[in-house]
Design an enzyme around this catalytic site. Structure first.
Site, PDB file in Angstrom:
ATOM      1  N   LYS A 170      -1.049  -8.377  67.385  1.00 46.61           N
ATOM      2  CA  LYS A 170      -0.982  -9.585  68.424  1.00 46.61           C
ATOM      3  C   LYS A 170      -1.928  -9.199  69.693  1.00 46.61           C
ATOM      4  O   LYS A 170      -1.550  -7.739  70.145  1.00 46.61           O
ATOM      5  CB  LYS A 170       0.177  -9.990  68.623  1.00 46.61           C
ATOM      6  CG  LYS A 170       0.433 -11.382  69.443  1.00 46.61           C
ATOM      7  CD  LYS A 170       1.974 -11.835  69.607  1.00 46.61           C
ATOM      8  CE  LYS A 170       2.502 -10.837  70.851  1.00 46.61           C
ATOM      9  NZ  LYS A 170       3.721 -11.281  70.893  1.00 46.61           N
ATOM     10  N   LYS A 220       9.941  -4.591  69.801  1.00 45.55           N
ATOM     11  CA  LYS A 220       9.961  -4.021  70.912  1.00 45.55           C
ATOM     12  C   LYS A 220      10.882  -2.736  71.296  1.00 45.55           C
ATOM     13  O   LYS A 220      10.548  -1.824  71.870  1.00 45.55           O
ATOM     14  CB  LYS A 220      10.186  -4.992  72.203  1.00 45.55           C
ATOM     15  CG  LYS A 220       9.143  -6.310  72.355  1.00 45.55           C
ATOM     16  CD  LYS A 220       9.425  -6.562  73.814  1.00 45.55           C
ATOM     17  CE  LYS A 220       8.379  -7.549  74.223  1.00 45.55           C
ATOM     18  NZ  LYS A 220       8.270  -8.173  75.431  1.00 45.55           N
ATOM     19  N   LYS A 250       0.054  -7.786  76.335  1.00 48.13           N
ATOM     20  CA  LYS A 250      -0.124  -7.064  77.698  1.00 48.13           C
ATOM     21  C   LYS A 250       0.135  -5.724  77.522  1.00 48.13           C
ATOM     22  O   LYS A 250      -0.632  -4.824  78.458  1.00 48.13           O
ATOM     23  CB  LYS A 250       0.759  -7.666  78.708  1.00 48.13           C
ATOM     24  CG  LYS A 250       0.520  -9.279  78.967  1.00 48.13           C
ATOM     25  CD  LYS A 250       1.847  -9.676  79.536  1.00 48.13           C
ATOM     26  CE  LYS A 250       1.636 -10.928  80.307  1.00 48.13           C
ATOM     27  NZ  LYS A 250       2.752 -11.764  80.435  1.00 48.13           N
TER      28      LYS A 250
HETATM   29  P1  AMP Z   1       4.291 -13.518  77.619  1.00 46.27           P
HETATM   30  O1  AMP Z   1       3.082 -12.623  77.710  1.00 46.27           O
HETATM   31  O2  AMP Z   1       4.993 -12.625  76.429  1.00 46.27           O
HETATM   32  O3  AMP Z   1       5.097 -13.563  78.652  1.00 46.27           O
HETATM   33  O4  AMP Z   1       3.755 -14.731  76.647  1.00 46.27           O
HETATM   34  C1  AMP Z   1       3.761 -15.898  77.780  1.00 46.27           C
HETATM   35  C2  AMP Z   1       3.029 -16.878  76.761  1.00 46.27           C
HETATM   36  O5  AMP Z   1       1.955 -16.615  76.021  1.00 46.27           O
HETATM   37  C3  AMP Z   1       4.056 -17.382  75.524  1.00 46.27           C
HETATM   38  O6  AMP Z   1       4.098 -18.699  75.202  1.00 46.27           O
HETATM   39  C4  AMP Z   1       3.461 -16.549  74.307  1.00 46.27           C
HETATM   40  O7  AMP Z   1       3.864 -17.258  73.171  1.00 46.27           O
HETATM   41  C5  AMP Z   1       1.973 -16.635  74.806  1.00 46.27           C
HETATM   42  N1  AMP Z   1       1.173 -15.809  74.202  1.00 46.27           N
HETATM   43  C6  AMP Z   1       1.484 -14.398  74.435  1.00 46.27           C
HETATM   44  N2  AMP Z   1       0.748 -13.687  73.652  1.00 46.27           N
HETATM   45  C7  AMP Z   1       0.013 -14.363  72.660  1.00 46.27           C
HETATM   46  C8  AMP Z   1      -1.114 -14.120  71.785  1.00 46.27           C
HETATM   47  N3  AMP Z   1      -1.533 -13.056  71.410  1.00 46.27           N
HETATM   48  N4  AMP Z   1      -1.539 -15.358  71.322  1.00 46.27           N
HETATM   49  C9  AMP Z   1      -1.184 -16.674  71.577  1.00 46.27           C
HETATM   50  N5  AMP Z   1      -0.444 -16.839  72.380  1.00 46.27           N
HETATM   51  C10 AMP Z   1       0.330 -15.782  73.085  1.00 46.27           C
END
Ligand code: AMP
Ligand code: TRP
Length: 337
Positions: free
Chosen positions: A194, A111, A197
């Site tokens: 990956k 990041k 967002k």
């Molecule tokens: P975040 O968007 O970083 O707040 O992630 C929230 C949750 O979604 C966490 O448990 C991450 O591990 C999961 N997550 C985010 N991106 C992915 C992805 N591309 N594949 C699987 N899980 C994800």
């Protein structure tokens, strides 16, 4: 006692990776665990967030939880900033965790990129806050996607060091629950990245609020390779999988949404053209994700309903974390005159 804690950051779009890697698993776990699901706004501000958008995004994530089937009568749903224990315990953990531990965190390196000197101190200390989130409730199990594994190992190290330093057996060592065939959903434009967002291309991800037409368009445009779909033998051939990351990603997404083992899906589609498989995948996605998006849009029209859920969640969360923080103060030696 078994207690689950997990969270999603209210930064831009909640997407299919968040759903399959995290939220959908939570829906299933709520029957067997005492569950706390947080919208982690303190984590979100580790990178700049427009104040007005942050509020809307917080409600959007809450709407996603509810629309996906998290039951606010059985689970605590709230936003992190409104419960003081998170920031407070994070400070204590800043004094427990070692610089060397944080220096190893790969997500910070990704990041912060080349602009390391310019990254916020919060982005660097973020895993300490994550450990505090879980341990402020003595959480024992943490359902997340694959990308959070390293942060959870750090949370265990922090719990262990706190217990050792103070000679107590106070915090549990929280266990990751990384479940299902889609723990790491990849970008639809690049199977090596990956789904995230923050990707500048909206075609790289399926947002939970995308309507049926947009879902179909994004799946049609998703990157594939020129070969027909593989059969189940690919599951035992890591090199073949590595050579076809986009195909494996779409197959994993399909298996997860259909709730079928990957072997069975590969068996069914072995030798098919991608165009046919994409049609079937898009139909399934419209039926499942599209339905959640509709419910999210309905909920977002009524912020009062969402805010009511959050208010009750904040109160319930404080009722658990306040007494834990009092005990932590005693352990650390803070005078409570
Ligand atoms: P975040 O968007 O970083 O707040 O992630 C929230 C949750 O979604 C966490 O448990 C991450 O591990 C999961 N997550 C985010 N991106 C992915 C992805 N591309 N594949 C699987 N899980 C994800
Ligand atoms: N760091 C997680 C992510 O970006 C979100 C998160 C914050 C979290 N605190 C947590 C997940 C506590 C599980 C438990 O995905």
């Amino acid at each position: 006692m078994k207690r689950i804690f997990s969270g999603v950051q209210p930064t831009q779009n909640v997407h299919l990776g968040n759903y399959l890697g995290a939220i959908r698993n939570w829906v299933r776990l709520q029957d067997d665990y005492d569950c706390i699901f947080c919208i982690v706004d303190l984590h979100a501000i580790t990178v700049w967030q427009e104040p007005a958008s942050l509020k809307a995004q917080t409600r959007e994530v809450a709407a996603a939880y509810l629309a996906a089937g998290i039951d606010p009568k059985r689970c605590i749903i709230f936003n992190q900033s409104q419960v003081p224990a998170h920031a407070e315990l994070a400070w204590i953990f800043n004094c427990v965790a070692r610089l060397g531990w944080l220096n190893r965190m790969t997500q910070f390196k990704e990041k912060a990129g080349k602009h390391r000197e310019n990254a916020s101190v919060g982005l660097y200390a973020y895993p300490n806050l994550m450990a505090a989130d879980i341990l402020a409730y003595k959480g024992t199990h943490v359902p997340v996607g694959e990308d959070q594994k390293q942060h959870l190992e750090l949370a265990r190290d922090i719990a262990q060091k706190f217990n050792n330093d103070f000679g107590v057996n106070y915090f549990p060592l929280p266990e990751p629950l990384i479940l299902g065939p889609a723990t790491r959903v990849m970008s639809l434009r690049d199977g090596a990245k990956k789904m995230s967002k923050s990707d500048e291309s909206d075609y790289s991800r399926i947002n939970l609020t995308d309507d049926a037409d947009l879902i179909r368009l994004k799946i049609r445009k998703a990157k594939t390779d020129p070969h027909p779909l593989p059969g189940p033998e690919i599951l035992t051939d890591a090199a073949a999988q590595d050579a076809r990351p986009e195909a494996m990603n779409l197959l994993g997404i399909y298996a997860a949404l259909a709730d079928r083992p990957p072997e069975a899906v590969l068996e069914e589609f072995a030798g098919s053209e991608f165009s046919r498989f994409k049609d079937v995948l898009a139909d399934l996605m419209v039926a499942t994700v599209g339905k959640i998006g509709r419910e999210m849009r309905r909920l977002q029209q009524d912020p009062a309903e969402i805010d009511g859920v959050l208010r009750r969640g904040i109160e319930a969360a404080r009722a658990i974390s306040d007494p834990i923080m009092r005990e932590v103060h005693d352990i650390v030696g803070f005078l409570r005159p």
